[in-house]
Design an enzyme around this catalytic site. Structure first.
Site, PDB file in Angstrom:
ATOM      1  N   CYS A   1     -13.038 -26.044  65.763  1.00 35.93           N
ATOM      2  CA  CYS A   1     -11.836 -25.384  66.286  1.00 35.93           C
ATOM      3  C   CYS A   1     -11.981 -24.971  67.750  1.00 35.93           C
ATOM      4  CB  CYS A   1     -11.474 -24.189  65.414  1.00 35.93           C
ATOM      5  SG  CYS A   1     -11.194 -24.659  63.708  1.00 35.93           S
TER       6      CYS A   1
ATOM      7  N   HIS B   1      -7.117 -18.960  69.416  1.00 28.56           N
ATOM      8  CA  HIS B   1      -7.151 -19.887  68.278  1.00 28.56           C
ATOM      9  C   HIS B   1      -6.526 -19.175  67.082  1.00 28.56           C
ATOM     10  CE1 HIS B   1      -8.382 -22.503  65.154  1.00 28.56           C
ATOM     11  NE2 HIS B   1      -9.421 -21.788  64.751  1.00 28.56           N
TER      12      HIS B   1
ATOM     13  N   ASN C   1      -4.215 -22.645  60.222  1.00 25.63           N
ATOM     14  CA  ASN C   1      -5.231 -22.974  61.219  1.00 25.63           C
ATOM     15  C   ASN C   1      -5.215 -24.489  61.442  1.00 25.63           C
ATOM     16  OD1 ASN C   1      -7.610 -23.622  62.520  1.00 25.63           O
ATOM     17  ND2 ASN C   1      -8.870 -22.185  61.360  1.00 25.63           N
TER      18      ASN C   1
HETATM   19  N1  COA Z   1      -5.954 -16.054  46.157  1.00 24.17           N
HETATM   20  C1  COA Z   1      -6.366 -15.039  45.357  1.00 24.17           C
HETATM   21  N2  COA Z   1      -7.632 -14.620  45.283  1.00 24.17           N
HETATM   22  C2  COA Z   1      -8.523 -15.261  46.048  1.00 24.17           C
HETATM   23  C3  COA Z   1      -8.157 -16.326  46.915  1.00 24.17           C
HETATM   24  C4  COA Z   1      -6.823 -16.720  46.928  1.00 24.17           C
HETATM   25  N3  COA Z   1      -6.365 -17.716  47.728  1.00 24.17           N
HETATM   26  N4  COA Z   1      -9.259 -16.756  47.561  1.00 24.17           N
HETATM   27  C5  COA Z   1     -10.282 -16.009  47.141  1.00 24.17           C
HETATM   28  N5  COA Z   1      -9.841 -15.108  46.220  1.00 24.17           N
HETATM   29  C6  COA Z   1     -10.616 -14.085  45.504  1.00 24.17           C
HETATM   30  C7  COA Z   1     -12.085 -14.429  45.424  1.00 24.17           C
HETATM   31  O1  COA Z   1     -12.333 -15.265  44.313  1.00 24.17           O
HETATM   32  C8  COA Z   1     -12.694 -13.078  45.282  1.00 24.17           C
HETATM   33  O2  COA Z   1     -12.566 -12.650  43.943  1.00 24.17           O
HETATM   34  P1  COA Z   1     -13.750 -11.837  43.225  1.00 24.17           P
HETATM   35  O3  COA Z   1     -13.886 -10.560  44.007  1.00 24.17           O
HETATM   36  O4  COA Z   1     -13.226 -11.647  41.846  1.00 24.17           O
HETATM   37  O5  COA Z   1     -14.953 -12.717  43.324  1.00 24.17           O
HETATM   38  C9  COA Z   1     -11.806 -12.169  46.120  1.00 24.17           C
HETATM   39  O6  COA Z   1     -10.550 -12.878  46.251  1.00 24.17           O
HETATM   40  C10 COA Z   1     -12.375 -11.874  47.482  1.00 24.17           C
HETATM   41  O7  COA Z   1     -12.783 -13.111  48.062  1.00 24.17           O
HETATM   42  P2  COA Z   1     -13.284 -13.168  49.562  1.00 24.17           P
HETATM   43  O8  COA Z   1     -13.622 -14.587  49.904  1.00 24.17           O
HETATM   44  O9  COA Z   1     -14.360 -12.149  49.758  1.00 24.17           O
HETATM   45  O10 COA Z   1     -11.943 -12.716  50.306  1.00 24.17           O
HETATM   46  P3  COA Z   1     -11.732 -12.218  51.755  1.00 24.17           P
HETATM   47  O11 COA Z   1     -11.090 -10.899  51.738  1.00 24.17           O
HETATM   48  O12 COA Z   1     -12.965 -12.390  52.619  1.00 24.17           O
HETATM   49  O13 COA Z   1     -10.633 -13.249  52.323  1.00 24.17           O
HETATM   50  C11 COA Z   1     -10.477 -15.226  53.695  1.00 24.17           C
HETATM   51  C12 COA Z   1     -10.935 -14.641  52.346  1.00 24.17           C
HETATM   52  C13 COA Z   1     -10.867 -16.708  53.725  1.00 24.17           C
HETATM   53  C14 COA Z   1      -8.970 -15.070  53.788  1.00 24.17           C
HETATM   54  C15 COA Z   1     -11.144 -14.438  54.867  1.00 24.17           C
HETATM   55  O14 COA Z   1     -12.506 -14.248  54.583  1.00 24.17           O
HETATM   56  C16 COA Z   1     -10.998 -15.132  56.178  1.00 24.17           C
HETATM   57  O15 COA Z   1      -9.911 -15.414  56.648  1.00 24.17           O
HETATM   58  N6  COA Z   1     -12.140 -15.427  56.871  1.00 24.17           N
HETATM   59  C17 COA Z   1     -12.127 -16.095  58.150  1.00 24.17           C
HETATM   60  C18 COA Z   1     -12.163 -17.574  57.920  1.00 24.17           C
HETATM   61  C19 COA Z   1     -11.804 -18.360  59.173  1.00 24.17           C
HETATM   62  O16 COA Z   1     -11.232 -17.854  60.098  1.00 24.17           O
HETATM   63  N7  COA Z   1     -12.135 -19.652  59.138  1.00 24.17           N
HETATM   64  C20 COA Z   1     -11.784 -20.571  60.159  1.00 24.17           C
HETATM   65  C21 COA Z   1     -12.792 -20.630  61.218  1.00 24.17           C
HETATM   66  S1  COA Z   1     -12.260 -21.685  62.513  1.00 24.17           S
END
Ligand code: COA
Length: 335
Positions: free
Chosen positions: A117, A257, A287
């Site tokens: 990215c 970004h 994204n």
């Molecule tokens: N819908 C519902 N629940 C979901 C889910 C979805 N789409 N995706 C994950 N979960 C659940 C998980 O299974 C987890 O459940 P558990 O606690 O029972 O195990 C819980 O939600 C928390 O998961 P987690 O991955 O810790 O969530 P989060 O709050 O970190 O949010 C993202 C996930 C991906 C939205 C967030 O971490 C994020 O945006 N990170 C940055 C990623 C990024 O920018 N990437 C691109 C780089 S260029």
């Protein structure tokens, strides 16, 4: 090689997104999730995905033609094409595919960079070096990604985030002594490679290693990416501005970004910028990898949110981990 640095002009910026819209509600047909969960954690409501035979080369071609038309240069006057793609449809090489699609007869160098990215800012940094040194005059940078085809659509933690799209910039030698890139910097730290990866799944010679290989998909530790980026990016952007001799008051807009609205807010808070100076459009596109910055620039200018003739901070991050930032002037007429 020129005796003194040749300034760079950002001459044209273009973009293209596919027509097909997939909303958060649509994703509930694939796995247990909700619009509320996705929107509250990311700021995304919907994304555009390629459909049928459409692919990143088609999107890249349209974005490139848009940027070239705005730049006013003849495609035959381009003397380099840099394609930035982290989810290409053709590994050898997206740049050459764009060269073919543009119908350019001149056999100019065309190649790909993979900085995920951060690809647009990496491409801009390479182009700046080549133009400032006098080696090349007119460079097309095309950032285009087919994320949808490399996602695991059963992985609800990752596939909610990405969309497809392309953005392009034409940069040329400037003839008025003004360099539109006031400051640019690119970084990486391979120690964090595990946070986002896309392993290559080719098969070895069956005499050496008979095996079945599953197609590889993007693997992401979302929480880890979030923590890493929020730790480094706000300070990094603040220092980029300070090191360029400017202050935050000199900056008209932040166009980051588009990965996660909470990451963008962390940078906004560090710089203490009002909402109207911070551009976000990930609500509608998710994204789109390296394409997200040029898409956001052109769209926000078209919507009157960004005025041309302004100074803008661009910043991005991605797999690798890579990141980068640039302070640029957006001239009248470029998008
Ligand atoms: N819908 C519902 N629940 C979901 C889910 C979805 N789409 N995706 C994950 N979960 C659940 C998980 O299974 C987890 O459940 P558990 O606690 O029972 O195990 C819980 O939600 C928390 O998961 P987690 O991955 O810790 O969530 P989060 O709050 O970190 O949010 C993202 C996930 C991906 C939205 C967030 O971490 C994020 O945006 N990170 C940055 C990623 C990024 O920018 N990437 C691109 C780089 S260029």
């Amino acid at each position: 090689m020129a005796d003194k640095l040749i300034p760079l002009k950002i001459a044209g910026i273009g973009y293209c997104v596919p027509e097909t819209v997939v909303t958060n509600d649509d994703l509930t047909k694939l796995y247990e999730t909700s619009d509320e969960w996705i929107y509250s954690r990311t700021g995304i409501k919907e994304r555009r995905l390629v459909s049928g035979n459409e692919n990143a080369i088609d999107l890249g071609e349209k974005a490139a033609k848009d940027a070239i038309a705005k730049s006013g240069i003849d495609p035959e006057d381009l003397d380099m094409i840099i394609a930035a793609s982290a989810a290409p449809i053709e590994i050898y090489s997206m740049g050459c595919q764009i060269h073919k699609r543009l119908g350019i007869k001149k056999q100019v160098p065309a190649f790909d960079i993979s900085a995920a990215c951060s690809g647009l800012i990496y491409g801009l940094s390479i182009a700046k070096g080549l133009i400032n040194s006098g080696m090349y005059k007119n460079i097309l940078i095309v950032a285009t990604d087919n994320n949808s085809k490399l996602l695991d659509w059963t992985d609800r933690g990752t596939s909610i985030l990405f969309g497809d799209g392309a953005g392009a910039m034409v940069v040329t030698a400037s003839d008025d002594g003004v360099d539109d890139i006031i400051s640019i910097d690119i970084r990486s730290d391979g120690n964090y490679d595990h946070l986002i990866s896309l392993p290559f799944s080719g098969k070895n010679c069956p005499l050496v290693e008979p095996n079945d290989v599953l197609p590889s998909t993007i693997k992401m530790n979302g929480r880890g990416v979030y923590a890493f980026v929020v730790k480094i990016l706000p300070n990094y952007v603040d220092n980029l501005i300070k090191n360029s001799g400017l202050t935050v008051d000199d900056i008209d807009y932040l166009i980051p970004h588009q990965a996660n609205v909470r990451i963008i807010q962390a940078v906004q808070e560090r710089l203490n910028l009002p909402d109207e100076k911070v551009i976000t459009n990930l609500k509608y596109y998710g994204n789109t990898s390296a394409a997200s910055i040029p898409i956001a620039i052109v769209e926000s200018v078209a919507q009157g949110k960004v005025k041309l003739g302004s100074k803008v901070v661009l910043c991005g991050f991605g797999a690798g981990m890579t990141w980068g930032g640039a302070i640029v002037r957006l001239r009248e007429g470029i998008c």
